[in-house]
Design an enzyme around this catalytic site. Structure first.
Site, short mmCIF file in Angstrom:
data_model
loop_
_atom_site.label_atom_id
_atom_site.label_comp_id
_atom_site.label_asym_id
_atom_site.label_seq_id
_atom_site.Cartn_x
_atom_site.Cartn_y
_atom_site.Cartn_z
N ASP A 105 42.55 42.99 38.76
CA ASP A 105 43.02 41.49 37.76
C ASP A 105 40.96 41.11 38.05
OD1 ASP A 105 42.69 40.42 40.59
OD2 ASP A 105 44.90 38.95 39.85
N ASP A 152 47.42 47.55 45.68
CA ASP A 152 48.83 46.53 46.09
C ASP A 152 50.18 46.22 44.70
OD1 ASP A 152 46.54 46.10 48.14
OD2 ASP A 152 45.72 44.81 46.07
O1 F6P Z 1 42.84 45.10 47.13
C1 F6P Z 1 42.80 46.53 46.88
C2 F6P Z 1 43.33 46.01 49.46
O2 F6P Z 1 43.03 47.14 50.22
C3 F6P Z 1 44.16 44.75 49.99
O3 F6P Z 1 45.44 45.31 50.03
C4 F6P Z 1 43.45 44.19 50.94
O4 F6P Z 1 43.60 42.95 51.40
C5 F6P Z 1 41.88 43.89 50.26
O5 F6P Z 1 42.31 45.04 49.14
C6 F6P Z 1 40.78 44.90 51.54
O6 F6P Z 1 39.70 44.42 51.52
P1 F6P Z 1 38.40 45.02 51.82
O7 F6P Z 1 38.70 46.43 51.63
O8 F6P Z 1 36.97 44.60 51.15
O9 F6P Z 1 38.08 44.64 53.87
#
Ligand code: F6P
Length: 363
Positions: A105, A152
């Site tokens: 989003d 998600d």
């Molecule tokens: O939005 C996808 C996601 O994997 C979420 O489930 C998680 O909170 C976040 O991204 C983790 O982000 P990063 O890969 O930046 O640690």
């Protein structure tokens, strides 16, 4: 012919490559020049070698690859106007005024803002002689289509986001492995699954893995949940079950908004029930590996529809998101979905705040 560009933005998700592939091939099939913008919005701001023409062959053999072959990034510069001005110039220099943004989003909100500003950005580029007035006239409309790529499944307006089904496959594989060893040792496992502020992955995990308890952000447990949880686990053991699975969404909180964390739940169970209790945080394993059949088909269908939507766009049409609605790919207004998604997050925060206030009032 038309020119269109595709980029992936934000956290990657399995199924982005099938979408990229479909966009490239559908675009070429319809006689368009198709470009990759590498590394998300960063590539758009940087221009140069970050924007490269795609061929039919450049997407060969990627249908079964996880991640995104064109790279993804979170970009600070695009959040500021000077970054967006450079992005606009780079697009015009390449003769591109149709773009597909694959992201969450945040990325889609950025795309919508860019489109709203487009006319204004062009005017500044003409004023500062970075773009000719002929080109500004030729590319005066920017058409944008969004695809929601996120494990998600946290976006209002589509039944499924690209990647959520594959992430569930990863989670299932991991839990199936855990349950065999848990059963041998009569252990309890506390598992954290991803999902940011959304409990979808945790909820479906709990249902599919026969879990004893699940914590999700949308439904914080009532005060006194510690007793209820222990009672439930004890009952299952007394009935002969050899193991317990407790699932925690990474965004779960109690009714006062305090995060519910694996280590605390583990300590609770170990102390009160004396069960041998272990923690597994599944982490980025969930975002890795190959896309499921569902996500390969979903990415392909959405990518194809995105190109058709761009080709059918008129100067007055609003940006759309390609969504899945009851197994049909449909076009829904981008801004409406973004606003609804933000409103849901806000409503959840308000609800937590009110519950916390009520609790304080009672005590
Ligand atoms: O939005 C996808 C996601 O994997 C979420 O489930 C998680 O909170 C976040 O991204 C983790 O982000 P990063 O890969 O930046 O640690």
């Amino acid at each position: 012919g038309h020119s269109l560009a595709v980029f992936t933005s934000g956290g990657d998700a399995q199924g982005m490559n099938p979408a990229v592939r479909a966009i490239v091939r559908m675009g070429i099939y319809l006689g368009c020049k198709v470009y990759f913008i590498h590394e998300g919005y960063q590539g758009l701001v940087d221009g140069g070698n970050s924007i490269r023409q795609a061929t039919w062959a450049s997407v060969s053999g990627i249908l079964d690859d996880g991640g995104t072959i064109i790279g993804s990034a979170r970009c600070k510069e695009f959040r500021e106007r000077p970054g967006r001005l450079r992005a606009a110039k780079n697009l015009i220099d390449h003769g591109i005024n149709n773009i597909v943004c694959i992201g969450g989003d945040g990325s889609l909100t950025g795309a919508n803002l860019f489109r709203k500003e487009w006319e204004n950005l062009l005017a500044e580029l003409v004023d500062t002689k970075q773009v000719t007035s002929e080109n500004a006239e030729k590319y005066k409309n920017l058409n944008i289509v969004g695809l929601v790529g996120s494990i998600d499944n946290d976006f209002c307006g589509t039944d499924m986001t690209i990647g959520a089904d594959s992430a569930l496959h990863r989670v299932m594989e991991a839990i199936d492995c855990i349950t065999t060893t848990a059963s041998s040792h009569q252990r309890c496992f506390v598992l954290e699954v991803m999902g940011r502020h959304c409990g979808y992955l945790a909820l479906v995990t709990a249902l599919s893995a026969d879990a004893d308890w699940v914590f999700i952000p949308e439904s914080p447990p009532e005060p006194g949940w510690e007793d209820q949880l222990c009672k439930k686990l004890k009952n299952t053991r007394e009935m002969g079950q050899r193991l317990n699975i407790v699932v925690i969404a990474e965004g779960a909180t109690d009714s006062e908004g305090r995060p519910i964390k694996c280590d605390d739940v583990r300590a609770l169970i170990a102390t009160r029930l004396k069960y041998d209790t272990r923690v597994t945080i599944l982490g980025h394993v969930q975002r890795g590996g190959c896309p499921s059949a569902f996500d390969r088909v979903l990415g392909t269908r959405m990518g194809t529809e995105a190109v058709l939507a761009l080709m059918e766009a008129t100067p007055t049409s609003q940006p759309v998101v390609i969504a899945l609605s009851g197994n049909q790919t449909v076009r829904v207004p981008l801004m409406h979905c973004v606003e609804k998604t933000t409103a849901v997050a806000q409503a959840m925060a308000d609800k937590r705040f009110k519950e916390a206030q009520d609790l304080r009032g009672r005590s």
